[in-house]
Write a protein that holds these residues in place. Structure first.
Motif, PDB file in Angstrom:
ATOM      1  N   ASP A 133       1.183  -1.171  -0.242  1.00 11.38           N
ATOM      2  CA  ASP A 133      -0.118  -0.118   0.299  1.00 11.38           C
ATOM      3  C   ASP A 133       0.727   0.971   0.097  1.00 11.38           C
ATOM      4  OD1 ASP A 133       0.946  -0.280   2.234  1.00 11.38           O
ATOM      5  OD2 ASP A 133      -0.552   0.439   3.219  1.00 11.38           O
ATOM      6  N   THR A 134       2.260   1.961   0.609  1.00  9.18           N
ATOM      7  CA  THR A 134       2.386   2.434   0.128  1.00  9.18           C
ATOM      8  C   THR A 134       3.697   2.010  -1.028  1.00  9.18           C
ATOM      9  OG1 THR A 134       4.586   1.482   1.808  1.00  9.18           O
ATOM     10  CG2 THR A 134       3.298   2.300   3.104  1.00  9.18           C
ATOM     11  N   ILE A 135       3.982   1.358  -1.698  1.00  8.71           N
ATOM     12  CA  ILE A 135       4.957   0.988  -2.809  1.00  8.71           C
ATOM     13  C   ILE A 135       4.059   1.321  -4.171  1.00  8.71           C
ATOM     14  CG2 ILE A 135       6.393  -0.153  -4.567  1.00  8.71           C
ATOM     15  CD1 ILE A 135       7.327   0.585  -2.044  1.00  8.71           C
ATOM     16  N   LEU A 178       7.956  12.142 -17.629  1.00 10.20           N
ATOM     17  CA  LEU A 178       7.989  12.101 -16.370  1.00 10.20           C
ATOM     18  C   LEU A 178       8.652  13.805 -15.510  1.00 10.20           C
ATOM     19  CD1 LEU A 178       7.476   8.869 -14.749  1.00 10.20           C
ATOM     20  CD2 LEU A 178       5.945  10.050 -15.327  1.00 10.20           C
ATOM     21  N   GLY A 179       9.831  14.121 -15.693  1.00 13.76           N
ATOM     22  CA  GLY A 179       9.714  15.308 -14.957  1.00 13.76           C
ATOM     23  C   GLY A 179      11.222  14.668 -13.921  1.00 13.76           C
ATOM     24  N   ILE A 180      11.421  13.694 -14.286  1.00 15.56           N
ATOM     25  CA  ILE A 180      12.492  12.742 -13.500  1.00 15.56           C
ATOM     26  C   ILE A 180      14.078  11.999 -13.794  1.00 15.56           C
ATOM     27  CG2 ILE A 180      10.214  12.248 -11.781  1.00 15.56           C
ATOM     28  CD1 ILE A 180      10.476   9.000 -12.793  1.00 15.56           C
ATOM     29  N   THR A 181      14.615  12.025 -13.151  1.00 14.20           N
ATOM     30  CA  THR A 181      16.097  11.281 -13.626  1.00 14.20           C
ATOM     31  C   THR A 181      15.170   9.765 -14.344  1.00 14.20           C
ATOM     32  OG1 THR A 181      16.767  10.411 -11.313  1.00 14.20           O
ATOM     33  CG2 THR A 181      17.764  12.991 -12.190  1.00 14.20           C
ATOM     34  N   LEU A 223      13.721   6.980 -11.734  1.00 13.70           N
ATOM     35  CA  LEU A 223      12.337   5.791 -12.747  1.00 13.70           C
ATOM     36  C   LEU A 223      12.729   4.078 -12.084  1.00 13.70           C
ATOM     37  CD1 LEU A 223       9.936   5.623 -14.090  1.00 13.70           C
ATOM     38  CD2 LEU A 223      11.525   5.346 -16.375  1.00 13.70           C
ATOM     39  N   THR A 224      13.767   3.965 -12.379  1.00 14.48           N
ATOM     40  CA  THR A 224      14.120   2.401 -12.221  1.00 14.48           C
ATOM     41  C   THR A 224      14.033   1.975 -11.101  1.00 14.48           C
ATOM     42  OG1 THR A 224      16.396   3.003 -13.977  1.00 14.48           O
ATOM     43  CG2 THR A 224      16.132   0.885 -12.472  1.00 14.48           C
ATOM     44  N   GLN A 225      14.847   3.165 -10.342  1.00 11.57           N
ATOM     45  CA  GLN A 225      14.176   2.399  -8.833  1.00 11.57           C
ATOM     46  C   GLN A 225      12.611   2.585  -8.304  1.00 11.57           C
ATOM     47  OE1 GLN A 225      15.333   5.816  -5.663  1.00 11.57           O
ATOM     48  NE2 GLN A 225      15.894   4.594  -4.795  1.00 11.57           N
ATOM     49  N   GLN A 226      11.585   3.157  -8.581  1.00  8.17           N
ATOM     50  CA  GLN A 226      10.512   3.491  -8.677  1.00  8.17           C
ATOM     51  C   GLN A 226      10.110   1.406  -9.529  1.00  8.17           C
ATOM     52  OE1 GLN A 226       7.879   4.458  -7.296  1.00  8.17           O
ATOM     53  NE2 GLN A 226       9.449   6.470  -6.057  1.00  8.17           N
ATOM     54  N   ILE A 227      10.483   1.449 -10.484  1.00  5.37           N
ATOM     55  CA  ILE A 227      10.301   0.091 -10.975  1.00  5.37           C
ATOM     56  C   ILE A 227      10.193  -1.237 -10.331  1.00  5.37           C
ATOM     57  CG2 ILE A 227      10.138  -1.763 -13.081  1.00  5.37           C
ATOM     58  CD1 ILE A 227       8.204   0.961 -13.264  1.00  5.37           C
ATOM     59  N   LYS A 228      12.211  -1.036 -10.043  1.00  3.70           N
ATOM     60  CA  LYS A 228      12.265  -2.177  -9.171  1.00  3.70           C
ATOM     61  C   LYS A 228      11.705  -2.194  -7.499  1.00  3.70           C
ATOM     62  CE  LYS A 228      16.710  -2.410 -11.001  1.00  3.70           C
ATOM     63  NZ  LYS A 228      18.567  -2.219 -10.606  1.00  3.70           N
ATOM     64  N   LYS A 229      10.692  -0.790  -6.913  1.00  5.32           N
ATOM     65  CA  LYS A 229      10.697  -1.141  -5.758  1.00  5.32           C
ATOM     66  C   LYS A 229       8.866  -2.105  -5.759  1.00  5.32           C
ATOM     67  CE  LYS A 229      12.138   2.769  -3.040  1.00  5.32           C
ATOM     68  NZ  LYS A 229      11.439   4.283  -2.385  1.00  5.32           N
ATOM     69  N   LYS A 288       1.224   7.487  -7.590  1.00  5.47           N
ATOM     70  CA  LYS A 288       2.747   7.752  -8.034  1.00  5.47           C
ATOM     71  C   LYS A 288       3.212   6.911  -9.042  1.00  5.47           C
ATOM     72  CE  LYS A 288       6.100   9.538  -5.826  1.00  5.47           C
ATOM     73  NZ  LYS A 288       6.738   9.996  -5.440  1.00  5.47           N
ATOM     74  N   SER A 289       3.203   5.812  -8.170  1.00  3.78           N
ATOM     75  CA  SER A 289       4.288   5.006  -9.360  1.00  3.78           C
ATOM     76  C   SER A 289       3.654   3.653  -9.956  1.00  3.78           C
ATOM     77  CB  SER A 289       4.623   4.119  -7.636  1.00  3.78           C
ATOM     78  OG  SER A 289       3.592   2.916  -6.942  1.00  3.78           O
ATOM     79  N   LEU A 290       2.584   3.979  -9.807  1.00  2.00           N
ATOM     80  CA  LEU A 290       1.521   3.329 -10.697  1.00  2.00           C
ATOM     81  C   LEU A 290       1.417   4.143 -12.079  1.00  2.00           C
ATOM     82  CD1 LEU A 290      -1.711   1.547  -9.363  1.00  2.00           C
ATOM     83  CD2 LEU A 290       0.727   0.917  -9.741  1.00  2.00           C
ATOM     84  N   HIS A 291       1.646   5.207 -12.121  1.00  2.00           N
ATOM     85  CA  HIS A 291       1.903   6.481 -12.745  1.00  2.00           C
ATOM     86  C   HIS A 291       3.099   6.327 -13.519  1.00  2.00           C
ATOM     87  CE1 HIS A 291       1.342   9.806 -16.084  1.00  2.00           C
ATOM     88  NE2 HIS A 291       2.338  10.453 -15.083  1.00  2.00           N
ATOM     89  N   TYR A 292       3.901   5.977 -13.355  1.00  2.00           N
ATOM     90  CA  TYR A 292       5.452   5.638 -13.426  1.00  2.00           C
ATOM     91  C   TYR A 292       5.369   4.574 -14.322  1.00  2.00           C
ATOM     92  CZ  TYR A 292       7.380   9.369 -10.732  1.00  2.00           C
ATOM     93  OH  TYR A 292       7.401  10.390  -9.761  1.00  2.00           O
ATOM     94  N   PHE A 293       4.383   3.406 -13.970  1.00  2.00           N
ATOM     95  CA  PHE A 293       5.168   2.416 -14.533  1.00  2.00           C
ATOM     96  C   PHE A 293       3.775   1.935 -15.617  1.00  2.00           C
ATOM     97  CE2 PHE A 293       2.194  -1.773 -14.855  1.00  2.00           C
ATOM     98  CZ  PHE A 293       2.857  -2.826 -15.033  1.00  2.00           C
ATOM     99  N   LEU A 294       2.667   2.676 -15.911  1.00  2.00           N
ATOM    100  CA  LEU A 294       1.873   2.513 -17.265  1.00  2.00           C
ATOM    101  C   LEU A 294       2.852   4.158 -18.064  1.00  2.00           C
ATOM    102  CD1 LEU A 294      -1.620   3.553 -15.718  1.00  2.00           C
ATOM    103  CD2 LEU A 294      -0.874   1.926 -16.852  1.00  2.00           C
ATOM    104  N   GLN A 295       3.912   4.790 -17.757  1.00  2.00           N
ATOM    105  CA  GLN A 295       4.105   5.907 -18.725  1.00  2.00           C
ATOM    106  C   GLN A 295       5.366   5.148 -19.185  1.00  2.00           C
ATOM    107  OE1 GLN A 295       3.636   8.890 -19.505  1.00  2.00           O
ATOM    108  NE2 GLN A 295       4.996   8.049 -20.884  1.00  2.00           N
ATOM    109  N   LEU A 296       6.164   3.983 -18.465  1.00  2.00           N
ATOM    110  CA  LEU A 296       7.464   3.544 -19.240  1.00  2.00           C
ATOM    111  C   LEU A 296       6.447   2.668 -19.878  1.00  2.00           C
ATOM    112  CD1 LEU A 296      10.388   2.562 -18.886  1.00  2.00           C
ATOM    113  CD2 LEU A 296       9.504   0.850 -17.455  1.00  2.00           C
ATOM    114  N   ILE A 297       5.365   1.762 -20.011  1.00  2.00           N
ATOM    115  CA  ILE A 297       5.201   1.008 -21.190  1.00  2.00           C
ATOM    116  C   ILE A 297       4.759   1.650 -22.269  1.00  2.00           C
ATOM    117  CG2 ILE A 297       2.960  -0.295 -21.143  1.00  2.00           C
ATOM    118  CD1 ILE A 297       2.473  -1.291 -18.761  1.00  2.00           C
TER     119      ILE A 297
END
Length: 311
Positions: free
Chosen positions: A5-7, A32-35, A39-45, A11-20
């Motif tokens: 529920d914290t991961i 997304l305006g991030i490094t 982004l890699t760290q968010q996906i790994k989490k 926001k993280s799901l938005h990052y995930f869909l943007q990568l798709i």
């Protein structure tokens, strides 16, 4: 293991869909305006939280794993639900956005409302308005079940409901005061004067159907005077006021309308407008459930309509 529920945040799901969408970490991070490392760290989490990889790699190309495809479906549904809820809340709390559903009694002339809606739409383009026409029974059903926000109808129609029900559950805003207006071919009548029932016996009429309020008013008043010799002959009926009036003008038939309709269209009507003695005035009103004015866009609509009527 991190809590999902914290991961699995929006926001993280938005990052995930943007990568798709891009299947490229660099491009997705730029959008997304991030490094890219962030982004890699968010996906790994996310992958760590659910315990399986979401993406695989063939050469330099990314692809979705089966787990990734399942999460994609869930993420789209979840974010869609969240966005819908947020949108509904914003529409409820904002005066210049959202939807308004209006029901109009079939026999009520709504041209005044139509003219107001054009002006209102120009001023509040982000409020969408739908107008539907109902018979009396269906209009009350839709009001009672909150399927429409506002109803435009003749006030005497509310007498069909108990007065306590009206006072306890509904409020109303007067739009126009009306009189049953007979449009006659008799050129000897003086316009806008009242005449007794006897002057209209034995006439042919084009009217609304029997269930319509103005037809009921006319028949109730003429009823006690009608007999086999001078019965009310109605060879044609229309639910459209314009068609009814046009037909009356093209025949020798009499017809009836609300006074406001005649006032709005008198330049198009060649018949003489007169009143029937003993028929009381009535009003066209906006009816709405108590509590509706707490919705800002409804309160705003009613306030603007009131200004329009007073102008």
């Amino acid at each position: 293991m991190p809590k999902t529920d914290t991961i699995l945040s929006t926001k993280s799901l938005h990052y995930f869909l943007q990568l798709i969408d891009t299947m490229n970490y660099t491009q997705a991070a730029q959008i997304l305006g991030i490094t890219q490392p962030a982004l890699t760290q968010q996906i790994k989490k996310i992958e760590h939280a659910i315990g399986t990889p979401l993406f695989g790699q063939m050469g330099k190309k990314l692809y979705l794993t089966e787990a990734g495809k399942q999460l994609q479906t869930g993420a789209i549904q979840l974010l869609g639900t969240i966005n819908s809820v947020v949108s509904d809340i914003q529409e409820f709390t904002q005066a210049d956005k959202g939807n308004i559903a209006i029901g109009v009694l079939e026999s009520v002339d709504s041209d005044l409302l139509r003219r107001f809606l054009i002006e209102f739409n120009q001023k509040f383009p982000n409020i969408t308005i739908s107008v539907s026409y109902f018979n009396r029974k269906d209009l009350w059903y839709n009001l009672d079940n909150n399927l429409i926000d506002l109803g435009l109808l003749y006030v005497p129609e509310t007498a069909k409901k108990s007065q306590s029900n009206i006072q306890n559950q509904y409020e109303q805003m007067k739009v126009t005061q009306e009189r049953l207006t007979i449009l006659t071919h008799n050129s000897n009548f003086k316009p806008k004067k009242s005449y007794p029932v006897s002057k209209f016996l034995g006439k042919n009429w084009v009217l609304y159907p029997d269930s319509f309020y103005l037809t009921q008013l006319l028949k109730d008043k003429l009823g006690s005077k009608l007999n086999a010799k001078n019965g009310l002959n109605v060879p044609l009926t229309f639910t459209s006021t314009k068609q009814m009036v046009d037909t009356a003008q093209e025949t020798n038939y009499e017809t009836v309308v609300g006074e406001s309709y005649y006032q709005l269209h008198q330049d198009e009507i060649d018949l003489t407008p007169v009143f029937l003695k003993g028929v009381p005035k009535f009003t066209t009103s906006i009816i709405y459930r108590k509590g509706k004015k707490e919705v800002p866009r409804i309160e705003n609509f009613l306030a603007e309509f009131k200004k329009f009527l007073q102008a």
